[in-house]
Write a protein that holds these residues in place. Structure first.
Motif, short mmCIF file in Angstrom:
data_model
loop_
_atom_site.label_atom_id
_atom_site.label_comp_id
_atom_site.label_asym_id
_atom_site.label_seq_id
_atom_site.Cartn_x
_atom_site.Cartn_y
_atom_site.Cartn_z
N ASN A 1 0.82 -1.23 0.00
CA ASN A 1 0.00 0.00 0.00
C ASN A 1 0.85 1.26 0.00
OD1 ASN A 1 -2.37 -1.65 0.26
ND2 ASN A 1 -1.88 -1.85 2.44
N HIS A 2 1.93 1.23 -0.78
CA HIS A 2 2.90 2.34 -0.79
C HIS A 2 2.59 3.31 -1.93
CE1 HIS A 2 6.58 4.56 -0.66
NE2 HIS A 2 7.10 4.01 -1.73
N ASP A 3 2.38 4.58 -1.61
CA ASP A 3 2.15 5.61 -2.63
C ASP A 3 3.50 6.19 -3.03
OD1 ASP A 3 1.28 7.51 -4.35
OD2 ASP A 3 0.10 8.65 -2.89
N TYR A 4 4.18 5.49 -3.91
CA TYR A 4 5.54 5.88 -4.31
C TYR A 4 5.58 7.19 -5.07
CZ TYR A 4 3.84 3.72 -8.58
OH TYR A 4 3.08 3.40 -9.67
N ASN A 5 4.49 7.56 -5.73
CA ASN A 5 4.50 8.80 -6.52
C ASN A 5 4.72 10.04 -5.66
OD1 ASN A 5 4.20 8.13 -9.34
ND2 ASN A 5 2.19 7.29 -8.80
N GLU A 6 4.36 9.97 -4.39
CA GLU A 6 4.59 11.10 -3.50
C GLU A 6 6.07 11.26 -3.17
OE1 GLU A 6 2.26 10.83 0.01
OE2 GLU A 6 0.38 11.41 -1.00
N CYS A 7 6.86 10.24 -3.45
CA CYS A 7 8.27 10.22 -3.04
C CYS A 7 9.23 10.63 -4.15
CB CYS A 7 8.64 8.83 -2.56
SG CYS A 7 7.62 8.20 -1.22
N TYR A 8 8.73 10.78 -5.37
CA TYR A 8 9.63 11.03 -6.50
C TYR A 8 9.18 12.22 -7.33
CZ TYR A 8 11.20 6.21 -5.68
OH TYR A 8 11.68 5.06 -5.12
N GLN A 9 10.15 12.79 -8.05
CA GLN A 9 9.87 13.77 -9.08
C GLN A 9 10.51 13.28 -10.36
OE1 GLN A 9 10.75 17.86 -8.31
NE2 GLN A 9 9.69 17.89 -6.35
N VAL A 10 9.84 13.52 -11.47
CA VAL A 10 10.38 13.15 -12.79
C VAL A 10 10.52 14.43 -13.60
CG1 VAL A 10 10.06 11.79 -14.88
CG2 VAL A 10 9.22 10.92 -12.68
N ILE A 11 11.72 14.71 -14.06
CA ILE A 11 11.94 15.93 -14.84
C ILE A 11 12.59 15.57 -16.18
CG2 ILE A 11 12.13 17.45 -12.84
CD1 ILE A 11 15.14 17.34 -13.11
N GLY A 12 12.28 16.36 -17.19
CA GLY A 12 12.85 16.13 -18.50
C GLY A 12 14.15 16.88 -18.67
N GLN A 13 15.03 16.30 -19.45
CA GLN A 13 16.32 16.92 -19.77
C GLN A 13 16.57 16.65 -21.25
OE1 GLN A 13 20.15 15.37 -18.12
NE2 GLN A 13 20.22 17.33 -17.05
N GLY A 14 15.85 17.41 -22.09
CA GLY A 14 15.93 17.15 -23.52
C GLY A 14 15.34 15.79 -23.82
N PRO A 15 16.07 14.92 -24.53
CA PRO A 15 15.56 13.59 -24.87
C PRO A 15 15.65 12.60 -23.71
CG PRO A 15 17.76 13.85 -25.74
CD PRO A 15 17.38 15.19 -25.14
N ASN A 16 16.17 13.05 -22.59
CA ASN A 16 16.37 12.17 -21.44
C ASN A 16 15.47 12.59 -20.27
OD1 ASN A 16 18.50 11.11 -23.02
ND2 ASN A 16 19.90 12.65 -22.21
N ALA A 17 15.52 11.82 -19.21
CA ALA A 17 14.71 12.13 -18.02
C ALA A 17 15.49 11.76 -16.77
CB ALA A 17 13.39 11.37 -18.06
N ILE A 18 15.15 12.44 -15.69
CA ILE A 18 15.75 12.15 -14.38
C ILE A 18 14.63 11.87 -13.38
CG2 ILE A 18 17.08 13.10 -12.45
CD1 ILE A 18 18.61 14.80 -14.49
N ILE A 19 14.77 10.76 -12.67
CA ILE A 19 13.89 10.43 -11.56
C ILE A 19 14.70 10.65 -10.29
CG2 ILE A 19 12.60 8.62 -10.38
CD1 ILE A 19 12.36 7.19 -13.10
#
Length: 203
Positions: A133-151
């Motif tokens: 029952n873990h709401d992991y989305n509250e724990c992370y941010q996802v950002i774009g870096q051009g064609p790449n992404a950082i979690i």
């Protein structure tokens, strides 16, 4: 597309002229309005003329933030079976680099190819588990870096049967080419990770 345009120091009018389209179309495309595939191919060609590496239409059509979020969702929901649910966007020669000393963290190291990545997930989720029952989305941010992404954020994934009192800070770089994941670089507090796996109290 906007990232590549700004990287080249172009205005929307500059890109429009190079690609043979109207500035209005460029504005619509950067706003996420769907455009024809042939148009995307032409825009990729305009970027390729000045880029050291070719730019393909898939690079412009894919959404790295969306793909990174899907990766995050998959590992928390499907865990050991994650690779089977990601096959459509994994490059056949994908590389996962997991920080740490393999003698202390069994899944650490560089894993090249889909079979090696599948084996890594099998090891990872044999010794670690996602809290129920873990709401992991509250724990992370996802950002774009051009064609790449950082979690980046905090992971509560813990050794099987041994929940943690505090999360571990993590940062994942996901590198995409032609809409496929070619590299994942997973960085985290390796000292804390090793201590948790060895059952040593974390200071």
């Amino acid at each position: 597309m906007r990232h590549l345009r700004l990287q080249n120091g172009w205005t929307q009018a500059d890109l429009a002229k190079r690609a043979g389209y109207s500035e209005r179309l460029i504005s619509k495309a950067e706003a996420g309005v769907p455009i024809a595939r042939d148009t995307i191919v032409d825009l990729a060609g305009a970027f390729s003329e000045t880029n050291e590496e070719p730019i393909y239409w898939e690079d412009l059509a894919s959404d790295p933030i969306q793909l990174a979020q899907r990766y995050l969702d998959t590992i928390h929901v499907h865990q050991k079976d994650s690779v089977d649910h990601l096959l459509d966007f994994l490059h056949e020669e994908v590389v996962f680099r997991i920080a740490g000393d393999p003698s202390q963290i069994p899944f650490a190291g560089e894993h090249s190819g889909i079979d090696a990545v599948r084996n890594m997930f099998d090891i990872f989720f044999t010794i670690l588990e996602v809290p129920p029952n873990h709401d992991y989305n509250e724990c992370y941010q996802v950002i774009g870096q051009g064609p790449n992404a950082i979690i980046w954020g905090e992971s509560w994934i813990h050794p099987v049967g041994r929940p943690m009192d505090q999360p571990i800070r993590v940062s994942n770089l996901l590198v995409f080419r032609r809409g496929k994941l070619v590299l994942l670089d997973d960085c985290y507090d390796t000292a804390t990770g090793a201590a948790l796996l060895q059952g040593t109290p974390v200071q």
